[in-house]
Design a protein around this motif. Structure first.
Motif, PDB file in Angstrom:
ATOM      1  N   GLU A 136       0.805  -1.225   0.000  1.00 22.23           N
ATOM      2  CA  GLU A 136       0.000   0.000   0.000  1.00 22.23           C
ATOM      3  C   GLU A 136       0.840   1.277   0.000  1.00 22.23           C
ATOM      4  N   ARG A 137       1.777   1.314  -0.911  1.00 24.29           N
ATOM      5  CA  ARG A 137       2.631   2.497  -1.032  1.00 24.29           C
ATOM      6  C   ARG A 137       2.036   3.575  -1.937  1.00 24.29           C
ATOM      7  N   HIS A 138       1.101   3.183  -2.809  1.00 21.25           N
ATOM      8  CA  HIS A 138       0.614   4.115  -3.829  1.00 21.25           C
ATOM      9  C   HIS A 138      -0.904   4.262  -3.745  1.00 21.25           C
ATOM     10  N   ASP A 139      -1.355   5.458  -3.427  1.00 16.63           N
ATOM     11  CA  ASP A 139      -2.786   5.763  -3.365  1.00 16.63           C
ATOM     12  C   ASP A 139      -3.293   6.064  -4.767  1.00 16.63           C
ATOM     13  N   LEU A 140      -4.313   5.325  -5.186  1.00 22.45           N
ATOM     14  CA  LEU A 140      -4.863   5.461  -6.535  1.00 22.45           C
ATOM     15  C   LEU A 140      -6.217   6.167  -6.546  1.00 22.45           C
ATOM     16  N   SER A 141      -6.592   6.746  -5.407  1.00 26.15           N
ATOM     17  CA  SER A 141      -7.945   7.307  -5.308  1.00 26.15           C
ATOM     18  C   SER A 141      -8.168   8.500  -6.228  1.00 26.15           C
ATOM     19  N   HIS A 142      -7.084   9.135  -6.689  1.00 28.57           N
ATOM     20  CA  HIS A 142      -7.222  10.269  -7.600  1.00 28.57           C
ATOM     21  C   HIS A 142      -6.697   9.949  -8.999  1.00 28.57           C
ATOM     22  N   ASP A 143      -6.437   8.682  -9.260  1.00 29.54           N
ATOM     23  CA  ASP A 143      -5.923   8.263 -10.563  1.00 29.54           C
ATOM     24  C   ASP A 143      -7.103   8.055 -11.517  1.00 29.54           C
ATOM     25  N   PRO A 144      -7.168   8.811 -12.617  1.00 28.83           N
ATOM     26  CA  PRO A 144      -8.297   8.677 -13.555  1.00 28.83           C
ATOM     27  C   PRO A 144      -8.472   7.256 -14.086  1.00 28.83           C
TER      28      PRO A 144
ATOM     29  N   ALA B  27     -10.820   5.488 -11.761  1.00 28.50           N
ATOM     30  CA  ALA B  27     -12.021   6.214 -11.334  1.00 28.50           C
ATOM     31  C   ALA B  27     -13.268   5.330 -11.351  1.00 28.50           C
ATOM     32  N   GLU B  28     -13.443   4.548 -12.391  1.00 28.57           N
ATOM     33  CA  GLU B  28     -14.633   3.700 -12.503  1.00 28.57           C
ATOM     34  C   GLU B  28     -14.633   2.614 -11.430  1.00 28.57           C
TER      35      GLU B  28
ATOM     36  N   TRP C 292     -16.986   2.221  -3.975  1.00 27.52           N
ATOM     37  CA  TRP C 292     -17.655   3.163  -3.081  1.00 27.52           C
ATOM     38  C   TRP C 292     -19.146   2.848  -2.974  1.00 27.52           C
ATOM     39  N   LYS C 293     -19.777   2.546  -4.089  1.00 30.34           N
ATOM     40  CA  LYS C 293     -21.199   2.204  -4.059  1.00 30.34           C
ATOM     41  C   LYS C 293     -21.439   0.926  -3.270  1.00 30.34           C
TER      42      LYS C 293
END
Length: 476
Positions: free
Chosen positions: A408-416, A419-420, A426-427
């Protein structure tokens, strides 16, 4: 046909990456190696609420924390009492099926002496009472380091007088004096490597010249200030580890590894007892932990989080000798602490209650979507090795691809590009939370609080000071 015996072994606060045979070349674990290489190693086992009481309640009742409502150490008495009355706790069902049932070691029940279906219990409280009567010979825990403090310290007793050895000897005594005409279920529950990090000196010395793995940091946790502060609240409240430098963290890890090795070597005594009594032929052995330990990763310490160090635990199953041809293997499918309950019941030939959603691990294991809730504050959903974690303190969301980024070194929450997938997870999380914990939602959004940002924001530090409080089973 006679029923098999079942030996459940648990440690407290042992993270997943602490077994030599599964890749850690800085730790000595010969007897866990034996289980891992002779049995089945489930390499992706997670706690749905990585805290002591919730995980133990899950093992006892077959219900995950978000199902029972037990998502903190505050209390589980109502859930456990109801299950006991219905005779659906694990030991109650096994007792009713003809098993001799014994709890040896830490149970962390409330009230401490409640049996909840066990025929017999011996607790760490009994260890402390025993040594209170012979203080002139040995005095455990007089170093003063508390149950949540991470600073390393040497045990104030020799190995022969340690709580680890005492738990093993109690388990051996049960095996040697049990009713031979009944199968047994023995839960041997070690208190270590939960803090205090106080290995006996001979185990501390084993690690003098062995370099320790460094703490993990990521692009989202490069500095303490950059780390999302909601995830730090428990650390600020209970420990000092976020103050430590690399050498201090290495010393903590050295003590932590030493305690795991002390438990492992003590297992050699227990396994020797099984062998000498020809019990490996008809005894299942299960090894796991209630939760892990962050151990300085991302500046964090202790548990209750859904990062790998905290929620990912070891799980090893050794079948009776010669019973299965497909042992000596690893299973990389995601499994849960909740699976232990139906697995043990199948070992005993007992049908689990209809409400149980965990799955027996004795057959083919299918992948699933994993959900977690800790403290009604930390939430998690995992699917296809994608993990989304959310913290309501501060409203932090992180996304990890464990297939390519296992620590868990790389946060992908803002990676386009993700996104999908993030939207889907999240849903799923919101829908699941609405089903089980709707009180933490406002419409489709989580109710958030402002996160504390440093130690001075904490009103009541709790470092786990215990000396003679015999009302709670939290001596380690």
């Amino acid at each position: 046909m006679p029923k098999d015996n079942i030996l459940l072994i648990t440690t407290d606060q042992q993270r997943f990456d602490t077994i030599n045979a599964l890749g850690n070349q800085s730790i000595f674990t010969p007897h866990l190696n034996y289980l891992a290489t002779s049995g089945i190693a489930f390499t992706r086992c997670y706690a749905d609420c990585p805290i002591c009481v919730p995980s133990r309640t899950t093992i006892m009742t077959g219900q995950r924390g978000f199902e029972s409502g037990v998502v903190s150490n505050a209390t589980h008495e109502a859930a456990m009492t109801a299950a006991t009355r219905q005779r659906t706790t694990l030991p109650a069902m096994l007792t009713d099926a003809g098993y001799q049932t014994k709890a040896m070691g830490k149970m962390h029940f409330e009230p401490a002496r409640a049996h909840y279906g066990f025929e017999e219990m011996t607790l760490p409280l009994d260890y402390m009472r025993q040594y209170d009567k012979k203080r002139e010979f040995a005095s455990p825990k007089i170093h003063g380091v508390g149950e949540c403090e991470m600073e390393p310290v040497i045990s104030t007793v020799d190995t022969k007088d340690s709580i680890t050895q005492w738990i093993t000897e109690g388990a051996v005594d049960f095996i040697e004096t049990r009713d031979p005409q009944r199968p047994f279920f023995l839960w041997t529950s070690y208190t270590k490597p939960h803090p205090p990090f106080d290995p006996c000196r001979d185990f501390w010395q084993l690690y003098e010249n062995i370099p320790m793995p460094e703490a993990v940091h990521g692009d989202w946790s490069a500095t303490l200030e950059q780390t999302p502060q909601g995830f730090m609240e428990g650390c600020y409240e209970n420990t000092n580890m976020h103050f430590f430098g690399p050498e201090q963290i290495a010393a903590c890890r050295r003590a932590y590894y030493a305690m795991i090795t002390q438990v492992d070597y003590s297992l050699g005594r227990l396994f020797g007892c099984l062998r000498e009594n020809n019990l490996f032929q008809n005894t299942w052995v299960i090894f796991t932990a209630d939760h892990g330990e962050m151990l300085g990763d991302h500046f964090m310490s202790q548990k209750n989080l859904f990062f790998e160090g905290s929620a990912h635990v070891p799980l090893l199953i050794l079948p009776p000798a010669g019973r299965f041809a497909n042992t000596n293997r690893k299973v990389d499918t995601l499994v849960e602490i909740a699976d232990i309950y139906p697995t043990i019941l199948e070992m005993a030939g007992v049908r689990p209650p209809e409400f149980v959603q965990g799955r027996s691990l004795l057959g083919e294991v299918e992948d699933r979507v994993f959900f977690g809730n800790s403290l009604n504050k930390h939430f998690c959903v995992m699917e296809d090795r994608l993990k989304l974690v959310y913290c309501a303190s501060g409203g932090h969301t992180l996304l990890f691809d464990l297939a390519n980024d296992p620590m868990e070194r790389h946060d992908l929450s803002h990676d386009p590009a993700y996104a999908e997938k993030k939207e889907r997870l999240w849903k799923l999380l919101v829908e699941h939370t609405r089903q089980y914990t709707p009180q933490v939602l406002d419409g489709d959004e989580f109710i958030t609080q402002k996160a504390i940002t440093n130690d001075s924001d904490v009103k009541n530090h709790w470092f786990g000071f215990h000396y003679h409080d015999y009302t709670v089973d939290t001596f380690h």
